[in-house]
Design an enzyme around this catalytic site. Sequence first.
Site, PDB file in Angstrom:
ATOM      1  N   ASP A   1      -2.126 -10.532  -0.357  1.00 31.60           N
ATOM      2  CA  ASP A   1      -3.281 -10.789   1.278  1.00 31.60           C
ATOM      3  C   ASP A   1      -3.303 -12.254   3.026  1.00 31.60           C
ATOM      4  O   ASP A   1      -4.438 -11.595   3.825  1.00 31.60           O
ATOM      5  CB  ASP A   1      -4.532 -10.410   1.336  1.00 31.60           C
ATOM      6  CG  ASP A   1      -5.048 -10.020   1.990  1.00 31.60           C
ATOM      7  OD1 ASP A   1      -4.710  -9.214   2.678  1.00 31.60           O
ATOM      8  OD2 ASP A   1      -6.258  -9.771   2.744  1.00 31.60           O
TER       9      ASP A   1
ATOM     10  N   HIS B   1      -7.545  -6.800  -5.984  1.00 31.37           N
ATOM     11  CA  HIS B   1      -7.663  -8.317  -5.543  1.00 31.37           C
ATOM     12  C   HIS B   1      -8.807  -7.797  -5.146  1.00 31.37           C
ATOM     13  O   HIS B   1      -9.823  -6.559  -4.092  1.00 31.37           O
ATOM     14  CB  HIS B   1      -7.095  -7.628  -3.660  1.00 31.37           C
ATOM     15  CG  HIS B   1      -7.048  -8.422  -2.684  1.00 31.37           C
ATOM     16  ND1 HIS B   1      -5.969  -9.889  -3.031  1.00 31.37           N
ATOM     17  CD2 HIS B   1      -7.562  -7.880  -1.934  1.00 31.37           C
ATOM     18  CE1 HIS B   1      -6.971 -10.362  -2.208  1.00 31.37           C
ATOM     19  NE2 HIS B   1      -7.975 -10.045  -1.237  1.00 31.37           N
TER      20      HIS B   1
ATOM     21  N   HIS C   1      -9.041 -16.739   2.002  1.00 30.75           N
ATOM     22  CA  HIS C   1      -8.897 -16.049   3.609  1.00 30.75           C
ATOM     23  C   HIS C   1      -9.775 -15.147   4.143  1.00 30.75           C
ATOM     24  O   HIS C   1      -8.715 -13.979   4.873  1.00 30.75           O
ATOM     25  CB  HIS C   1      -7.504 -15.020   3.653  1.00 30.75           C
ATOM     26  CG  HIS C   1      -7.229 -14.045   2.482  1.00 30.75           C
ATOM     27  ND1 HIS C   1      -7.020 -14.543   1.071  1.00 30.75           N
ATOM     28  CD2 HIS C   1      -7.818 -13.122   2.262  1.00 30.75           C
ATOM     29  CE1 HIS C   1      -7.143 -12.871   0.073  1.00 30.75           C
ATOM     30  NE2 HIS C   1      -7.402 -12.409   0.958  1.00 30.75           N
TER      31      HIS C   1
ATOM     32  N   ASP D   1     -11.666  -9.461  -2.770  1.00 30.28           N
ATOM     33  CA  ASP D   1     -12.602 -10.473  -1.692  1.00 30.28           C
ATOM     34  C   ASP D   1     -12.645 -11.293  -2.131  1.00 30.28           C
ATOM     35  O   ASP D   1     -14.559 -10.705  -2.312  1.00 30.28           O
ATOM     36  CB  ASP D   1     -12.180 -10.038  -0.294  1.00 30.28           C
ATOM     37  CG  ASP D   1     -10.525 -10.196   0.593  1.00 30.28           C
ATOM     38  OD1 ASP D   1      -9.906 -10.805   0.481  1.00 30.28           O
ATOM     39  OD2 ASP D   1     -10.755  -8.605   1.326  1.00 30.28           O
TER      40      ASP D   1
HETATM   41 ZN   LIG Z   1      -8.403 -10.190   1.028  1.00 25.95          ZN
END
Ligand SMILES: [Zn+2]
Length: 1069
Positions: A379, A267, A585, A269
Site C-alpha cells: 500500500d 492489511h 505509510h 494500517d
Molecule cells: Zn495502508
Amino acid sequence: MASYPRVKRQITVERCEKLLSEHFFTDLNLRSSLYQKCTNSEKYVQLSVYKVPDLKRISFEEAVKGTYKPAKRGDSFGPSWSTHWFHIHVTVPDDWKHDEVQFIWDANNEGMIWSTEGVPIQGLTGGGGDTRRVEYILTRQSKGGEKFEFYLEMACNELFGNGSNGLINPPDPDKYYTLKQVELAVPNHRAWRLFHDFEIILEMAKSIPDNTMRSAQALHTANHIVNVFRSDDENSIDEALEISREFLSHKNGGGTHLRVTAIGNCHIDTAWLWPFDETKRKVARSWSTQVGLMEIYPEYKFACSQAQQFEWLQTYYPALFKKIKEKSADGQFLPIGGTWVEMDCNIPSGESFCRQFLFGQRFFEQNFGHRCKVFWLPDTFGYSAQLPQIIRGAGLKYFFTQKLSWNNINSFPNTTFYWIGLDGSKVLTHMCPAETYVAQCRPGELIRSVENHKDKEFSDEALLLFGNGDGGGGPLASMLERLHRLKDIDGLPKVEIGSVDDFYERVERNSSELVSWKGELYFELHRGTYTSQGKIKRYNRKSELLLRDVELLSTFASQSDQKNCDYPKDTLDGLWKYVLLNQFHDVLPGSSIESVYVDAYKCELTSKFDDFTPQFYEEVERKGIELRERALGTLFKSSASSPDTEEGLLVFNTLGWDRTEVVEVPVSSGLGSFTQYAVDKKSGYVLVKDTVSLGIQSVDVGTSDIGDISPATVTSVGHDFYLLENQFVKATFDKHGRLTSLIDKIKDREIVPPGQFGNAFKIYEDIPLFWDAWDVEIYHLQKGRDAGLGGTVKIYDNGPLRASLILETKLSKKSSLRQIISLSVFSQRLDFETVVNWDENRQFLKVEFPFDINCDYATYETQFGFIQRPTHYNTSWDSAKFEVCGHKFADLSEYGYGVALLNDCKYGYATHGNVMRLSLLRSPKAPDEHCDIGTHEFKYAIYPHSGSFLESNVVREAYQFNVPLLVRSTPKEFTQSYKPRSYFSVENAPNVILDTVKRAEDSDEIILRLYEAYGGHATARLRSSLSVESIFETNIMEDEQNPIEYDILGGAKIKFKPFQLITLKVVLR
Ligand SMILES: [Zn+2]
C-alpha cells in the site's frame, strides 16, 4: 421443447442475484435457509455491560473488575472511540443436542471475544457487506443445555474508524452503535454449501466473457438452481447441490494455465482513520481470528508484516503471541516484509531505511528464527530508487506491491520484473495482477489475474492476496470456502494456497526472460503526501539528524570515558522505534486523522498502553537533546582542568569534512566581546574556521576578525531595493522581498533571468479528485496566483559576519509570513528562515525561483544519492512527474554552473523549464480538518555553485544547512590547551559521505556507514585517531563479511562503485 419464452441474459443474471441478496426477498431466498434454528430470547443469552470511562482502552484484568449493569438487544453504545465490556452468559436450549451452536453478535462495530481466563479468542466485525464477521462458534456438537461464559470487548468504531458520512471525512466524535443482533443459531451446513457454490457459479457467468461456452453454462446452471430451490423444502437443497457439483466438477485441461498462489493477509494500517492504540487492538482481533481459521482449515496460510505490530502483540497480548509463534513454526502464520513498519518510501532518510530493516529483521530473527526474504509493501505511495540496494543489503531478495495500479496517468508496464536500483542492485519484483490486497477469492479476481498480467509470456505465476484489510479483519471462512472450490475449475486459472517465499523462488528459477525497470518506481498519485502535515515532516528530519548526532557523539564519548558515559543503546533503540513507527505509510505522508498527529507529537496518558508512553517526537527531542549534551559534556571535559571564570568555546563538527561557518552563540559573561552581535543582543556571531572532520576543536570568540576579506553587507538602494553582498555574491531584493538579481561575482554572471523573480510566493487552489490529504492534482498548476506582495522589507543584521533583511507580509486575508533573508561572510549561500501563520482551505503555498540555467533534467536528493527527473512535459510519463519528492536539495545545472535549492524540512519540489518550486504548505480538510492550520517554521536556501551538479559540493552544503556545528562554552584554560582532534576522516574522495557512526548492535565495536553520493567511482582513504585494530566490511544487518586492510599511518583504502553504500565494523584495540 421449452414451453416458456427465451429470457434476456441480463434479466436472468439479476434474477439469480436475488437468490443471495442481503436486501431483497430474504424471507424466500437462500439466506432464509442458512440457519436451522435461532433464538434471541434473553432466557438463553444474558448480557451485562461495563462502560469504560473517558474513552480509555483498558486491559482484561482491569475490565473484569468493572461495575457491570444489565444490557439487552436494542441498546445503544457510544460515543465514538468508547469501549464497552460485556459479560455474557449463554445457555444452549435443551433440544439443540448434536447441533453446531453459534453466538451471533452485530452492533455494526468491532468486537473481541475473550475467554474468562483473559485469552483473546476471536474478533468480530458488525455491519453488512464483505467484511461482516458476526459469528463465534460456541460448540461444534452441543450436548444440549450446556452453559458458556465469556467476555466481549466492544470498540465503538468500525473497521475504517468513525468518519462522518464517508470513508475519509474527519471522525464524527458522537457516533452511537445499536446492538441490533444478539442470538444463538444453528447453521444449516448444506444450505451454506449451496450458498458458496452458487456464488462462484453466478460470478463465473458474470466475469467470463459472455460469448463463451463456459459463461453460458454457468448462467444456465445458476438459473437451474434458482428453479430448483424452495425455501420450504430441505430436499430442494440436495437437488440443487447435485446440479452445482456437476458444474464445478469440470477441471482445467492440460494446457498451460496461470498458476495463482493465494495467500491470506490482513492489511492493518498502523494508524490511519483510527489512533495507534486502536491498532494494537485491531492486531489482536484480526490475528486471533486467523489462528482460529488455521485450526479449521489446515491448508490455510497467512502472511503478516510489520515487526512493530508483532511487538505490540508480544507486550499486550502475550498468550496470543505465543499461539502465533506456534502457528509460525507450523508454517501457517508467515512473518513477512522485514521492516519495522510498512513505511513511506519517499520521505525517510537512507539511514532510516536501514533501521527499518535492521529493527524489523532482528525482531523476526529473534522471535521466529529467521529473517524475511520478501519486502512487502502492498500500500505504500511510491518507491525510492535506492531501495533495491538496501533491500539486498538487509538480506532480502524479493519485493511485492500493487500500489502502482492506482496510477492515474500511465499504466505501469510490468507485473513480474527485475527492479534495478541506483547502484545496479537487482530485486525480483511482483505486482499482483488482481491489483488488490483485499481480494475476496472470487472468480473475477482470478480472471483479472490473467488479463492484467503484463508478463505472462515470461512467467506463468501470480500472487493473490486475500483478506479484508486496511482496518484489519483479514480472511473470512467464506473466502476459504470459495478458494477451495476455485482450485481447479474449467474456465478459471488454477489457484492454490501457498507461501510467498516459495512463489518467488519458483518465479526466480524461471526468470531468464523477465524484463527490468531501472530506478524509482514513481507513484502517479498521492503527490500531496510530500507536503501534507508539515510538522510531522519537520519532526522526522530533525529527529533523524538529532539521533545521528547522538549516536555519533555517544560512540566517541563512550570510547573516551566508558565509566561516566556508557553507550545508551536501550534508550536509543526506544527513540529509533518512535521515529520508525511514525514513518508508517499513513502517518509521515500526512494522511491520518488529527488524533494520530496528537499522538505522534505527544501522547496523553489515557490508555492501557500507558507504559509505552509518553511517546514519539517530543520524547525523541527531549531525550535526544539530553543524550547529546551528556555526550558532548563528556567529550569536552575529557581532559579539562580546573574550572575558570573565563570562558572559551569548543566546537564539535559532526560531519565528515572540514567546515568554515559563522555560528550564533549565546552571550555569556566570560566569553569576551563579539565582532558582531545579533539584533536582540542576546547572542553574538562567531566565525569558525576549518573545523576538523568528525571532531573537536577550540574557537576563540575574538578571532572572528575577517582581515582583508570583504564583509557581508546590507544596504538599501532608493526606497524599493535592498542589496545583500559579500565576496562571492551580490543579491538584490525588491520591496516585496523578491529576488530580482543574483550576481556571482567570481564568475561574473547573473543567475536570475531578467524580468523574473526569485523568492516569489505562489498560492494554488488545491482541490483533488477525492483523496484530499493525499493528492495534489495535475490541474492545480492552472490555478495559481502571486502571494505575499505588499509587505515590508527592513534591514536586520548589518554585518560584517552576517547581513540580513527581514520581510513581513500577508499571504492572504488570513495567512501571513515573516522571513529573515541572510548572507554570511564566507558563503555564497542565501538563507531564508521563515515563519508562516497559515489558515487556508485547500490552498497550496509554494516558493518559486527562476534560474538562468539550461537543463532538461533537474537533480533531486534521494536516500544516499540523487535522481534526475525531467523539467519538461514532453510525454505523459514526464508530465506525470509535475510534483516530485526530494530530500535536502534539488539542483538545476548546466555545463559549468548550477544552483541548488536547499531545505531543512520540506520534501515536495516541482521544476518546469528553468523555474524551480519548493512546496511549503497545503491545507486539505480530510481526514484531518485542521491539517497544517497554525504556525510553521522552516528554512530554505539557494546555493549557486561553479561546475555542474556533478562537480559541485551541493551534497555537503545541504548537510551543513541541516546539521549545525555544535558549539558550547567551556573554561578557557581548557580550550586554550585543546588540540583539534578528528575521530574519523575520509580523504581523496569528495564524493564519499560518511553518514552514520554508531555502536554495533551486538558488541562494542563501531559501525560506520558511508556512501558514494554522485554516481561515480572512488578510492577513499579512511583515517581515524582512535586505536583501530581491524576493520571489516558488513552488510546492513552488521554481519561481518570482508576484512579491510588498515594501518595506523595510511588508514584504510576503500573502493566505491557508483552510489555504493558501504557499512564498516571498526574493531578498536
Ligand atoms: Zn495502508
